[in-house]
Motif scaffolding. Structure first.
Motif, PDB file in Angstrom:
ATOM      1  N   ASN A 104     -15.987  -2.400  -3.322  1.00  0.00           N
ATOM      2  CA  ASN A 104     -15.822  -2.325  -4.790  1.00  0.00           C
ATOM      3  C   ASN A 104     -13.684  -2.039  -4.798  1.00  0.00           C
ATOM      4  O   ASN A 104     -13.433  -1.267  -5.551  1.00  0.00           O
ATOM      5  CB  ASN A 104     -16.562  -0.960  -5.630  1.00  0.00           C
ATOM      6  CG  ASN A 104     -17.817  -0.874  -5.386  1.00  0.00           C
ATOM      7  OD1 ASN A 104     -18.052  -1.679  -6.130  1.00  0.00           O
ATOM      8  ND2 ASN A 104     -18.425  -0.728  -4.313  1.00  0.00           N
ATOM      9  N   ILE A 105     -13.769  -1.346  -4.183  1.00  0.00           N
ATOM     10  CA  ILE A 105     -11.992  -1.569  -3.640  1.00  0.00           C
ATOM     11  C   ILE A 105     -10.774  -2.189  -2.781  1.00  0.00           C
ATOM     12  O   ILE A 105     -11.869  -2.701  -1.918  1.00  0.00           O
ATOM     13  CB  ILE A 105     -11.908  -0.111  -3.456  1.00  0.00           C
ATOM     14  CG1 ILE A 105     -11.782   0.045  -1.975  1.00  0.00           C
ATOM     15  CG2 ILE A 105     -12.261   1.220  -3.882  1.00  0.00           C
ATOM     16  CD1 ILE A 105     -11.769   1.636  -1.551  1.00  0.00           C
ATOM     17  N   ASN A 106      -9.830  -2.529  -2.578  1.00  0.00           N
ATOM     18  CA  ASN A 106      -9.676  -3.036  -1.704  1.00  0.00           C
ATOM     19  C   ASN A 106      -8.448  -2.426  -1.062  1.00  0.00           C
ATOM     20  O   ASN A 106      -8.125  -1.516  -0.908  1.00  0.00           O
ATOM     21  CB  ASN A 106      -7.523  -4.298  -2.108  1.00  0.00           C
ATOM     22  CG  ASN A 106      -7.322  -5.196  -1.372  1.00  0.00           C
ATOM     23  OD1 ASN A 106      -6.350  -4.334  -0.762  1.00  0.00           O
ATOM     24  ND2 ASN A 106      -7.258  -6.135  -1.615  1.00  0.00           N
ATOM     25  N   VAL A 107      -9.379  -2.342   0.377  1.00  0.00           N
ATOM     26  CA  VAL A 107      -8.133  -1.241   1.061  1.00  0.00           C
ATOM     27  C   VAL A 107      -6.877  -1.657   1.745  1.00  0.00           C
ATOM     28  O   VAL A 107      -6.247  -0.081   1.863  1.00  0.00           O
ATOM     29  CB  VAL A 107      -9.233  -1.796   2.711  1.00  0.00           C
ATOM     30  CG1 VAL A 107      -8.372  -0.476   3.553  1.00  0.00           C
ATOM     31  CG2 VAL A 107     -10.805  -1.562   3.089  1.00  0.00           C
ATOM     32  N   GLU A 108      -6.157  -2.076   1.660  1.00  0.00           N
ATOM     33  CA  GLU A 108      -5.089  -2.476   1.360  1.00  0.00           C
ATOM     34  C   GLU A 108      -4.600  -1.588   0.649  1.00  0.00           C
ATOM     35  O   GLU A 108      -3.014  -1.333   0.423  1.00  0.00           O
ATOM     36  CB  GLU A 108      -4.836  -4.044   1.290  1.00  0.00           C
ATOM     37  CG  GLU A 108      -3.292  -4.413   1.651  1.00  0.00           C
ATOM     38  CD  GLU A 108      -2.599  -5.456   1.525  1.00  0.00           C
ATOM     39  OE1 GLU A 108      -0.882  -6.054   1.568  1.00  0.00           O
ATOM     40  OE2 GLU A 108      -3.211  -6.521   1.946  1.00  0.00           O
ATOM     41  N   SER A 109      -4.631  -2.059  -0.807  1.00  0.00           N
ATOM     42  CA  SER A 109      -4.297  -1.563  -1.962  1.00  0.00           C
ATOM     43  C   SER A 109      -4.667   0.107  -1.988  1.00  0.00           C
ATOM     44  O   SER A 109      -3.920   1.315  -2.636  1.00  0.00           O
ATOM     45  CB  SER A 109      -5.009  -1.663  -3.117  1.00  0.00           C
ATOM     46  OG  SER A 109      -4.369  -3.352  -3.729  1.00  0.00           O
ATOM     47  N   LEU A 110      -5.467   0.755  -0.997  1.00  0.00           N
ATOM     48  CA  LEU A 110      -5.669   2.354  -1.197  1.00  0.00           C
ATOM     49  C   LEU A 110      -4.991   3.247  -0.076  1.00  0.00           C
ATOM     50  O   LEU A 110      -3.972   4.561  -0.490  1.00  0.00           O
ATOM     51  CB  LEU A 110      -7.124   1.990  -0.273  1.00  0.00           C
ATOM     52  CG  LEU A 110      -7.835   3.651  -0.359  1.00  0.00           C
ATOM     53  CD1 LEU A 110      -7.997   4.525  -1.858  1.00  0.00           C
ATOM     54  CD2 LEU A 110      -8.945   3.600   0.983  1.00  0.00           C
ATOM     55  N   ILE A 111      -4.228   2.235   1.270  1.00  0.00           N
ATOM     56  CA  ILE A 111      -3.339   2.272   1.903  1.00  0.00           C
ATOM     57  C   ILE A 111      -2.462   2.537   0.922  1.00  0.00           C
ATOM     58  O   ILE A 111      -1.177   3.464   2.109  1.00  0.00           O
ATOM     59  CB  ILE A 111      -3.629   2.034   2.826  1.00  0.00           C
ATOM     60  CG1 ILE A 111      -5.228   2.034   3.842  1.00  0.00           C
ATOM     61  CG2 ILE A 111      -3.009   2.219   3.638  1.00  0.00           C
ATOM     62  CD1 ILE A 111      -5.148   0.931   5.209  1.00  0.00           C
ATOM     63  N   LYS A 112      -2.374   1.288   0.576  1.00  0.00           N
ATOM     64  CA  LYS A 112      -1.165   1.701  -0.619  1.00  0.00           C
ATOM     65  C   LYS A 112      -0.919   3.032  -1.325  1.00  0.00           C
ATOM     66  O   LYS A 112       0.745   3.366  -1.428  1.00  0.00           O
ATOM     67  CB  LYS A 112      -0.837  -0.363  -0.820  1.00  0.00           C
ATOM     68  CG  LYS A 112       0.165  -0.898   0.240  1.00  0.00           C
ATOM     69  CD  LYS A 112       0.316  -2.508  -0.818  1.00  0.00           C
ATOM     70  CE  LYS A 112       1.072  -2.751  -0.322  1.00  0.00           C
ATOM     71  NZ  LYS A 112       0.950  -4.627  -0.316  1.00  0.00           N
ATOM     72  N   THR A 113      -2.152   3.695  -2.431  1.00  0.00           N
ATOM     73  CA  THR A 113      -2.117   4.054  -3.019  1.00  0.00           C
ATOM     74  C   THR A 113      -1.334   5.537  -2.320  1.00  0.00           C
ATOM     75  O   THR A 113      -0.937   6.321  -2.449  1.00  0.00           O
ATOM     76  CB  THR A 113      -3.116   4.301  -3.788  1.00  0.00           C
ATOM     77  OG1 THR A 113      -3.038   3.013  -4.245  1.00  0.00           O
ATOM     78  CG2 THR A 113      -3.106   4.864  -4.360  1.00  0.00           C
ATOM     79  N   VAL A 114      -2.618   5.691  -0.738  1.00  0.00           N
ATOM     80  CA  VAL A 114      -2.053   6.853  -0.707  1.00  0.00           C
ATOM     81  C   VAL A 114      -1.072   7.028   0.370  1.00  0.00           C
ATOM     82  O   VAL A 114      -0.312   8.233   0.033  1.00  0.00           O
ATOM     83  CB  VAL A 114      -3.283   7.059   0.605  1.00  0.00           C
ATOM     84  CG1 VAL A 114      -3.443   7.939   1.761  1.00  0.00           C
ATOM     85  CG2 VAL A 114      -4.501   6.731   0.398  1.00  0.00           C
ATOM     86  N   GLY A 115      -0.188   5.699   1.148  1.00  0.00           N
ATOM     87  CA  GLY A 115       1.110   6.581   1.552  1.00  0.00           C
ATOM     88  C   GLY A 115       1.074   6.670   2.811  1.00  0.00           C
ATOM     89  O   GLY A 115       2.104   5.990   3.757  1.00  0.00           O
ATOM     90  N   PHE A 116       0.126   6.307   3.430  1.00  0.00           N
ATOM     91  CA  PHE A 116      -0.304   6.310   4.887  1.00  0.00           C
ATOM     92  C   PHE A 116      -1.720   6.152   5.408  1.00  0.00           C
ATOM     93  O   PHE A 116      -2.160   5.972   4.532  1.00  0.00           O
ATOM     94  CB  PHE A 116       0.115   8.057   5.430  1.00  0.00           C
ATOM     95  CG  PHE A 116      -0.895   8.823   4.987  1.00  0.00           C
ATOM     96  CD1 PHE A 116      -1.906   9.358   5.518  1.00  0.00           C
ATOM     97  CD2 PHE A 116      -0.498   9.690   4.386  1.00  0.00           C
ATOM     98  CE1 PHE A 116      -2.681   9.705   4.638  1.00  0.00           C
ATOM     99  CE2 PHE A 116      -0.909  10.542   3.948  1.00  0.00           C
ATOM    100  CZ  PHE A 116      -2.514  11.093   4.220  1.00  0.00           C
ATOM    101  N   THR A 117      -1.241   5.442   7.000  1.00  0.00           N
ATOM    102  CA  THR A 117      -3.062   5.700   7.204  1.00  0.00           C
ATOM    103  C   THR A 117      -3.765   6.839   8.021  1.00  0.00           C
ATOM    104  O   THR A 117      -3.215   7.186   8.555  1.00  0.00           O
ATOM    105  CB  THR A 117      -3.011   4.634   8.894  1.00  0.00           C
ATOM    106  OG1 THR A 117      -1.899   3.266   8.301  1.00  0.00           O
ATOM    107  CG2 THR A 117      -4.357   4.093   9.000  1.00  0.00           C
ATOM    108  N   PRO A 118      -5.117   7.179   7.294  1.00  0.00           N
ATOM    109  CA  PRO A 118      -5.086   8.492   7.385  1.00  0.00           C
ATOM    110  C   PRO A 118      -6.007   8.689   9.168  1.00  0.00           C
ATOM    111  O   PRO A 118      -6.274   7.452   9.842  1.00  0.00           O
ATOM    112  CB  PRO A 118      -6.780   8.879   6.732  1.00  0.00           C
ATOM    113  CG  PRO A 118      -6.530   7.507   6.225  1.00  0.00           C
ATOM    114  CD  PRO A 118      -5.225   6.606   6.754  1.00  0.00           C
ATOM    115  N   ASN A 119      -5.879   9.531  10.178  1.00  0.00           N
ATOM    116  CA  ASN A 119      -6.848   9.973  10.845  1.00  0.00           C
ATOM    117  C   ASN A 119      -8.324  10.554  10.814  1.00  0.00           C
ATOM    118  O   ASN A 119      -8.656  10.163  11.573  1.00  0.00           O
ATOM    119  CB  ASN A 119      -6.127  10.946  11.850  1.00  0.00           C
ATOM    120  CG  ASN A 119      -4.604  10.878  11.994  1.00  0.00           C
ATOM    121  OD1 ASN A 119      -4.040  12.062  11.490  1.00  0.00           O
ATOM    122  ND2 ASN A 119      -3.821   9.991  12.350  1.00  0.00           N
TER     123      ASN A 119
END
Length: 437
Positions: A104-119
């Protein structure tokens, strides 16, 4: 050491979404870098970000890329066919998570939205936003540790948010699913459960309980029964807002009299069968028959809801409707003004109102489910009744009503203590500190 933490929730306001908003605030207060990513943003805080799909495909992609994208599109269309099918369900189960196979989502877009790669990633209710397959994709891209919080049962069922006695979540959902009406469509629950189980194993999803009931359910669930430690965060109450500091003056603020005993109850929707208001009405009828007239005249029922069941017109006690309160400061005063809070839910992972009332020093009587299971203790801060047992519910109400002033004060202080020890932000911080080690 500060962690990069992502909170995933469909929204940020009310109920299950509000719970994840609280999780975000607690983690931020602990000094971590936190982003709450939602589908629908209503609050103004900068750390809450609405997911936005950002295409990374070039304007003129090469032939191989074009073929790859078309192939992936076909796979997605095939896997999401069950979601597009308008299959019929029994509404009481809230079978809202209809397709665990789709992306349902694009992971690359999600990470761009968030602004960092989460731990670390914490999820609550993500209906119409993302599912366990999306979480697996996020895990594959980030290797983050993923924790699902049981705002209801969905994280370990085939799509239901409430089981109503069905044990599919224990043995694995099958083609006898009671939530799906048509026989040839029941396989959807099995497909969902099998995919959810598979995704949880691949990404090592962990579960965090949100109440005494969901704690027991997760321990018994097929997906999470082997998890070594299951923590329980119990509603998450901000005791700086919800406390008993104004209990001595709260009645006057609402123009209530010290000469009356005020029974508080409520829900956003009193027509919801999960909330069990018919059983509360039966309990009140029992009290009406058994209490002397001079005692009945001292009881007033306060009902907080957007909608009030017409059957409440039959209640013979004095009663007063209060519009649903969104301001926590005003709600805290109302809890403190009441002498007892009644939770009549018969199928519930919460509700939060139980812990909120206790935090404000108001004894609680309710059916033994949800938060009541472990937050309400007989002869300590209230009384529990077997689910649907209106007679026992009435007995619990009467016991609080008949407490001496000194005994009531003890119950009230015990109610506050229970929240401070097992449901406060400070308690949650200790739990999250262990998780984030």
């Amino acid at each position: 050491m500060s962690k990069k933490i992502l909170i995933l929730s469909t929204g940020d306001l009310n109920g299950a979404y509000e719970a994840m908003y609280k999780v975000a605030h607690i983690l931020k207060n602990m000094g971590h870098e936190v982003v709450m990513c939602v589908k629908y943003k209503t609050k103004n805080e900068e750390f809450i970000k609405a997911y936005s799909h950002q295409s990374s495909v070039p304007a003129n992609p090469g032939l191989l890329r074009t073929i790859t994208n078309k192939f992936k599109a076909k796979l997605t269309t095939a896997s999401s066919s069950q979601a597009k099918k308008n299959f019929s369900t029994d509404s009481k189960y809230s079978f809202l998570s209809k397709d665990e196979l789709s992306e349902n989502i694009n992971v690359e877009s999600l990470i761009k939205t968030v602004g960092f790669t989460p731990n670390f990633i914490f999820t609550g209710m993500t209906i119409d936003f993302l599912n366990s397959t999306d979480l697996l994709n996020i895990y594959n891209a980030t290797q983050a540790k993923i924790f699902n919080i049981t705002v209801d049962m969905n994280h370990f069922t085939g799509g239901c948010h409430f089981s109503w006695g069905c044990e599919g979540y224990i043995r694995g959902c099958d083609e006898k699913c009671p939530a799906i009406i048509e026989a040839d469509e029941k396989v959807i629950a099995k497909n969902n459960f099998d995919r959810k189980y598979e995704n949880a194993q691949k990404a090592n999803f962990q579960i965090i309980a949100g109440s005494g009931l969901t704690f027991t359910q997760t321990q018994n669930s097929k997906i999470y029964k082997d998890q070594k430690t299951i923590h329980n965060i119990n509603s998450l109450i901000d005791t700086k807002l919800l406390n008993d500091k104004n209990k001595s003056i709260a009645k006057r603020i609402f123009s209530l009299s010290d000469d009356y005993f005020y029974i508080l109850t409520g829900a956003q929707n009193m027509e919801d069968p999960r909330k069990g208001f018919s059983y509360l009405l039966d309990a009140l009828k029992i009290l009406d028959k058994e209490l002397p007239i001079e005692l009945k005249e001292k009881i007033v029922l306060l009902v907080v809801s957007n909608t009030v069941n017409e059957e409440f017109d039959q209640v013979t006690f004095k009663k007063q409707k209060i519009d649903y309160i969104k301001d926590y400061r005003l709600l805290a005063l109302l809890y403190q003004a009441a002498d007892i809070f009644i939770n009549s839910s018969i199928e519930d992972s919460g509700p939060m109102m139980v812990s909120e009332a206790l935090a404000c020093g108001t004894p609680v009587v309710g059916f033994d489910t949800g938060v009541v299971t472990n937050m309400v203790i007989d002869d300590y801060n209230g009384y529990k009744a077997p689910v649907k047992d209106s007679r026992k519910l009435a007995e619990g109400i009467r016991k609080i009503f008949e407490l001496s002033k000194d005994s009531y004060t003890v119950f009230s202080k015990n109610a506050v203590r229970q929240v401070q020890e097992f449901s406060s932000y400070e308690y949650a911080e200790r739990i999250f500190s262990k998780i984030l080690e």
